[in-house]
Enzyme design. Sequence first.
Site, PDB file in Angstrom:
ATOM      1  N   ASP A 136      -7.764  13.496  -5.624  1.00 14.91           N
ATOM      2  CA  ASP A 136      -7.114  14.844  -5.248  1.00 14.91           C
ATOM      3  C   ASP A 136      -8.549  15.718  -4.974  1.00 14.91           C
ATOM      4  O   ASP A 136      -8.305  16.653  -4.347  1.00 14.91           O
ATOM      5  CB  ASP A 136      -6.637  15.515  -6.583  1.00 14.91           C
ATOM      6  CG  ASP A 136      -5.669  15.022  -7.121  1.00 14.91           C
ATOM      7  OD1 ASP A 136      -5.003  14.077  -6.580  1.00 14.91           O
ATOM      8  OD2 ASP A 136      -4.956  15.038  -8.130  1.00 14.91           O
ATOM      9  N   ARG A 171      15.050  14.013  13.442  1.00 16.42           N
ATOM     10  CA  ARG A 171      15.195  14.708  11.999  1.00 16.42           C
ATOM     11  C   ARG A 171      13.945  15.239  11.639  1.00 16.42           C
ATOM     12  O   ARG A 171      12.911  15.447  12.425  1.00 16.42           O
ATOM     13  CB  ARG A 171      15.308  13.276  10.919  1.00 16.42           C
ATOM     14  CG  ARG A 171      16.556  12.689  11.034  1.00 16.42           C
ATOM     15  CD  ARG A 171      16.482  11.406  10.126  1.00 16.42           C
ATOM     16  NE  ARG A 171      17.897  10.787   9.903  1.00 16.42           N
ATOM     17  CZ  ARG A 171      18.157   9.673   9.499  1.00 16.42           C
ATOM     18  NH1 ARG A 171      17.093   8.816   9.095  1.00 16.42           N
ATOM     19  NH2 ARG A 171      19.182   9.184   9.172  1.00 16.42           N
TER      20      ARG A 171
END
Length: 341
Positions: A136, A171
């Site tokens: 992270d 999409r």
Amino acid sequence: MKIGILSSGGDCPGINATIRGVGKTALLHYHMKVVGIHNGFSGILSNNPKDIQVLTERSLSGILNLGGTILGTSREKSFRKLINPDNAESSSIIKKRYEELGLDCIVCIGGNGTQKTSALLSSIGLNIVGIPKTIDNDVWGTDITFGFDTAVNIATEAIDRLHSTASSHRRVMVVEVMGHHAGWIALYAGMAGGADVILLPELGYDINKVSSVLTERERRGKPYSIVVVAEGLETPDKKKRPTDYITKKIEEMTQIETRETVLGYIQRGGNPSPFDRNLATRLGGHATELIATRQFGRMVCIKGDKVDSIPLSEVAGKLKLVTPDHDLIIQGQRMDISFGQ
Ligand code: F6P
């Protein structure tokens, strides 16, 4: 000297390279004894002889490129509850065990939670050196943590792959990457993967703005879009997966077919990148140097291109978050990439 090494918290690529960096430097350069403590902090108290492993040059060989951790890991919260700096008695069991093991220092490899526990251990008188790790990249006090580069590579490759299927089907693809509190992976992989919208927990977002960006792209003849979302993004429905909400809303509001992909633990698994291996080796080596010079209660860190260290007490309880003035955000905004505002 005799040192113990443990890994705690979520695993990430580069922990083994760190164990090797600490262990080989300690054995070969400083002639210390080295033991590995299994399963994080819980291994200190388990009283299971298998949880304490003597590390030798041989056992540290062949692990530089291995993902995960040869020592195993566990979350630190329940162990942390045992430490009370205001009550010497409450922590005596930990101190006793440390003495029984004959340790002069414990090297704690971990993220924010681990550094908090390390600071507490240090405050009750144990010799501790912390090494920051997490995909992270949110450990306060260091410019970068190992694991992050590998995770960004994995996430970027995934986003690259989503481009072709998004384009074929015209999409919107919503891809969720890890980052519980911080959006570092979303920012770096999103920008490197050419995302059109990047949503970070730190910045918040307006779903109407996100939808209008995507509608406008379609109007301008862009047949598909990629939206990168950090897992810690808040949504009104407080669902665990922000992608559920974001995907549904986008489809509803834009009428463009929208699909979601959650990358999950793939980002944490497998071999570390060469960058992370070298970062881990440098941090591991520096941690051992701190021990040899008896500079305890510190966490090794990277400042610019230099390896350095800071007091654990300064790190504990803080997070390093993305700020809106980050140059990748500024640059992205100039290129019409939306951050949801
Ligand atoms: O290590 C950090 C992290 O990867 C976060 O992004 C994620 O929320 C968390 O770990 C999940 O890990 P676990 O399920 O192992 O607790």
